[in-house]
Enzyme design. Structure first.
Site, PDB file in Angstrom:
ATOM      1  N   ASP A  65       4.928   7.919  -4.769  1.00  0.00           N
ATOM      2  CA  ASP A  65       6.768   7.326  -5.081  1.00  0.00           C
ATOM      3  C   ASP A  65       8.169   8.831  -4.509  1.00  0.00           C
ATOM      4  O   ASP A  65       7.499   9.709  -4.588  1.00  0.00           O
ATOM      5  CB  ASP A  65       6.546   6.658  -5.939  1.00  0.00           C
ATOM      6  CG  ASP A  65       7.277   5.900  -6.680  1.00  0.00           C
ATOM      7  OD1 ASP A  65       8.222   5.351  -5.728  1.00  0.00           O
ATOM      8  OD2 ASP A  65       7.604   5.489  -7.302  1.00  0.00           O
TER       9      ASP A  65
ATOM     10  N   ASN B 132       9.706   8.469  -1.577  1.00  0.00           N
ATOM     11  CA  ASN B 132      10.191   8.889  -0.199  1.00  0.00           C
ATOM     12  C   ASN B 132      11.981   7.945  -0.140  1.00  0.00           C
ATOM     13  O   ASN B 132      13.075   8.622   0.410  1.00  0.00           O
ATOM     14  CB  ASN B 132       9.250   7.639   0.553  1.00  0.00           C
ATOM     15  CG  ASN B 132       7.658   8.181   0.500  1.00  0.00           C
ATOM     16  OD1 ASN B 132       7.883   9.370   0.036  1.00  0.00           O
ATOM     17  ND2 ASN B 132       7.094   7.612   1.549  1.00  0.00           N
ATOM     18  N   GLY B 133      12.390   6.557  -1.038  1.00  0.00           N
ATOM     19  CA  GLY B 133      13.233   6.166  -0.963  1.00  0.00           C
ATOM     20  C   GLY B 133      14.474   7.276  -1.314  1.00  0.00           C
ATOM     21  O   GLY B 133      16.064   7.547  -0.855  1.00  0.00           O
TER      22      GLY B 133
ATOM     23  N   TRP C 281      13.879  10.371  -2.082  1.00  0.00           N
ATOM     24  CA  TRP C 281      14.110  11.814  -1.365  1.00  0.00           C
ATOM     25  C   TRP C 281      15.188  11.389  -0.076  1.00  0.00           C
ATOM     26  O   TRP C 281      16.015  12.537   0.066  1.00  0.00           O
ATOM     27  CB  TRP C 281      13.045  12.014  -1.315  1.00  0.00           C
ATOM     28  CG  TRP C 281      12.720  13.171  -0.084  1.00  0.00           C
ATOM     29  CD1 TRP C 281      12.914  14.690  -0.778  1.00  0.00           C
ATOM     30  CD2 TRP C 281      13.385  13.690   1.052  1.00  0.00           C
ATOM     31  NE1 TRP C 281      12.677  15.495   0.422  1.00  0.00           N
ATOM     32  CE2 TRP C 281      12.705  14.723   1.841  1.00  0.00           C
ATOM     33  CE3 TRP C 281      13.470  12.764   2.178  1.00  0.00           C
ATOM     34  CZ2 TRP C 281      12.597  15.486   2.806  1.00  0.00           C
ATOM     35  CZ3 TRP C 281      13.061  13.262   3.506  1.00  0.00           C
ATOM     36  CH2 TRP C 281      13.229  14.650   3.665  1.00  0.00           C
TER      37      TRP C 281
ATOM     38  N   THR D 197       0.219  -5.028  -2.603  1.00  0.00           N
ATOM     39  CA  THR D 197       0.448  -6.455  -1.868  1.00  0.00           C
ATOM     40  C   THR D 197       2.195  -6.902  -2.195  1.00  0.00           C
ATOM     41  O   THR D 197       2.921  -7.627  -1.647  1.00  0.00           O
ATOM     42  CB  THR D 197      -0.709  -6.637  -2.785  1.00  0.00           C
ATOM     43  OG1 THR D 197      -0.304  -6.974  -4.081  1.00  0.00           O
ATOM     44  CG2 THR D 197      -1.420  -7.309  -1.823  1.00  0.00           C
ATOM     45  N   GLU D 198       2.974  -6.091  -2.951  1.00  0.00           N
ATOM     46  CA  GLU D 198       4.159  -5.981  -3.414  1.00  0.00           C
ATOM     47  C   GLU D 198       5.434  -5.479  -2.582  1.00  0.00           C
ATOM     48  O   GLU D 198       6.088  -6.254  -2.249  1.00  0.00           O
ATOM     49  CB  GLU D 198       4.492  -5.922  -5.089  1.00  0.00           C
ATOM     50  CG  GLU D 198       3.856  -6.828  -5.879  1.00  0.00           C
ATOM     51  CD  GLU D 198       2.419  -6.448  -6.003  1.00  0.00           C
ATOM     52  OE1 GLU D 198       1.764  -7.215  -6.850  1.00  0.00           O
ATOM     53  OE2 GLU D 198       2.169  -5.601  -5.772  1.00  0.00           O
ATOM     54  N   ASN D 199       4.783  -4.816  -1.445  1.00  0.00           N
ATOM     55  CA  ASN D 199       5.154  -4.148  -0.733  1.00  0.00           C
ATOM     56  C   ASN D 199       6.185  -5.009   0.403  1.00  0.00           C
ATOM     57  O   ASN D 199       6.715  -4.500   1.023  1.00  0.00           O
ATOM     58  CB  ASN D 199       4.936  -2.741  -0.049  1.00  0.00           C
ATOM     59  CG  ASN D 199       5.254  -1.493  -1.082  1.00  0.00           C
ATOM     60  OD1 ASN D 199       3.911  -0.695  -1.350  1.00  0.00           O
ATOM     61  ND2 ASN D 199       6.037  -1.337  -2.271  1.00  0.00           N
ATOM     62  N   TRP D 200       5.656  -6.167   0.901  1.00  0.00           N
ATOM     63  CA  TRP D 200       5.548  -7.303   1.727  1.00  0.00           C
ATOM     64  C   TRP D 200       6.696  -7.683   1.409  1.00  0.00           C
ATOM     65  O   TRP D 200       7.799  -7.880   2.089  1.00  0.00           O
ATOM     66  CB  TRP D 200       4.963  -8.250   1.439  1.00  0.00           C
ATOM     67  CG  TRP D 200       3.039  -7.507   2.116  1.00  0.00           C
ATOM     68  CD1 TRP D 200       2.390  -7.773   1.296  1.00  0.00           C
ATOM     69  CD2 TRP D 200       3.369  -7.134   3.907  1.00  0.00           C
ATOM     70  NE1 TRP D 200       1.157  -7.259   2.551  1.00  0.00           N
ATOM     71  CE2 TRP D 200       1.705  -7.126   3.549  1.00  0.00           C
ATOM     72  CE3 TRP D 200       4.223  -7.078   4.985  1.00  0.00           C
ATOM     73  CZ2 TRP D 200       1.274  -6.791   4.914  1.00  0.00           C
ATOM     74  CZ3 TRP D 200       3.289  -6.791   5.844  1.00  0.00           C
ATOM     75  CH2 TRP D 200       1.946  -6.660   6.135  1.00  0.00           C
TER      76      TRP D 200
ATOM     77  N   ARG E 198       1.327   9.940 -10.529  1.00  0.00           N
ATOM     78  CA  ARG E 198       2.391   9.577 -10.228  1.00  0.00           C
ATOM     79  C   ARG E 198       3.442   9.758  -9.433  1.00  0.00           C
ATOM     80  O   ARG E 198       4.560  10.287 -10.735  1.00  0.00           O
ATOM     81  CB  ARG E 198       2.615   7.997 -10.709  1.00  0.00           C
ATOM     82  CG  ARG E 198       3.858   7.273  -9.920  1.00  0.00           C
ATOM     83  CD  ARG E 198       3.986   5.420 -10.676  1.00  0.00           C
ATOM     84  NE  ARG E 198       4.839   4.962  -9.756  1.00  0.00           N
ATOM     85  CZ  ARG E 198       5.035   4.259  -9.359  1.00  0.00           C
ATOM     86  NH1 ARG E 198       4.457   3.140 -11.084  1.00  0.00           N
ATOM     87  NH2 ARG E 198       6.300   3.338  -8.780  1.00  0.00           N
TER      88      ARG E 198
ATOM     89  N   GLU F   7      -7.263   9.500 -16.429  1.00  0.00           N
ATOM     90  CA  GLU F   7      -5.152  10.445 -17.256  1.00  0.00           C
ATOM     91  C   GLU F   7      -4.357   9.818 -16.154  1.00  0.00           C
ATOM     92  O   GLU F   7      -4.441   9.670 -15.143  1.00  0.00           O
ATOM     93  CB  GLU F   7      -6.294  12.113 -17.465  1.00  0.00           C
ATOM     94  CG  GLU F   7      -7.612  11.959 -18.675  1.00  0.00           C
ATOM     95  CD  GLU F   7      -7.479  11.627 -20.089  1.00  0.00           C
ATOM     96  OE1 GLU F   7      -5.637  11.646 -20.329  1.00  0.00           O
ATOM     97  OE2 GLU F   7      -7.501  11.112 -20.871  1.00  0.00           O
TER      98      GLU F   7
END
Length: 228
Positions: free
Chosen positions: A2, A4-5, A7, A48-51, A167, A186
């Site tokens: 997580d 990239n945007g 950054w 699946t939500e990244n669509w 994450r 963990e």
């Protein structure tokens, strides 16, 4: 993976620049995990939500992932890494990319080093629903369903439960990732954005994990059940 945007935004660059910069991190972490003796590594590349993201960004990601797969396939083969794709079922995925995924899995199928699972078009809820459908199609009686049997109907049932979830970027959400398998994982949430995440950061997360007291709902033997 997580950040990239953000950054890219901090550098006044388009979001696509952040995705492009993430490639170096992916390879660095694969190499670091292999060198550290990690036997199973999963990377959450596309949910699946990244669509729901803008079409131009999704199209760019599809092209980028295809280039990365084709570019680094020889390295993964040489390192003895077996590659699997978790998801990759949506018809919106370009046919050429789906073929590249299949070719990579076939190319590395006999490798017996680290197993690399790339979660692409993955959704934990969808996997659970599909497992339930599989049990129903097989005529399994309700009273015969156990956790072990259910897990056997998930994709790649030989994959062990997740020990550690990292994450990046400081966000603290599951985001529909391998929901069944992370039941007793963990969690570590480093603030560093994914394009800046490197092997030393990864090794720090491993050290944090090794210091954790994993009780799986029980108590350490030395307490003898004493709540104090």
């Amino acid at each position: 993976m997580d950040g990239n945007g953000r950054w890219a935004q901090r550098r006044s660059l388009p979001r696509t620049a952040g995705h492009r910069a993430a490639e170096a991190t992916v390879i660095d972490i694969i190499e670091a995990a292999r060198a550290a003796g990690v036997e199973w590594l999963s990377l959450y590349a596309f949910s699946t939500e990244n669509w729901n993201r803008p079409g131009t960004e999704v199209d760019y990601l599809m092209r980028l992932v295809r280039r990365v797969v084709r570019k680094h396939a020889p390295l993964l083969l040489a390192r003895g890494i077996r590659c699997r794709l978790l998801g990759a079922a949506d018809p919106r995925i370009p046919r050429e990319l789906a073929q590249d995924f299949d070719d990579l899995a076939t190319l590395t199928a006999d490798n017996r080093g680290m197993t690399l699972t790339v979660a692409f078009d993955h959704g934990g809820r969808r996997d659970i629903v599909e497992a339930a459908r599989s049990l129903i199609r097989n005529g399994t009686q309700a009273d015969d369903v156990t956790e072990r049997l259910f897990a056997d109907h998930l994709p790649f049932p030989d994959t062990p439960d997740v020990d550690l979830v990292i994450r990046t970027s400081g966000e603290q959400r599951i985001s529909n990732f391998m929901l069944w398998q992370v039941a007793y994982a963990e969690w570590v949430f480093p603030d560093v954005l994914w394009p800046d995440f490197r092997a030393p950061d990864f090794l720090t997360c491993l050290r944090t994990y090794r210091r954790r007291d994993r009780r799986f709902g029980g108590v350490p033997p030395q307490t003898n059940g004493d709540p104090s």
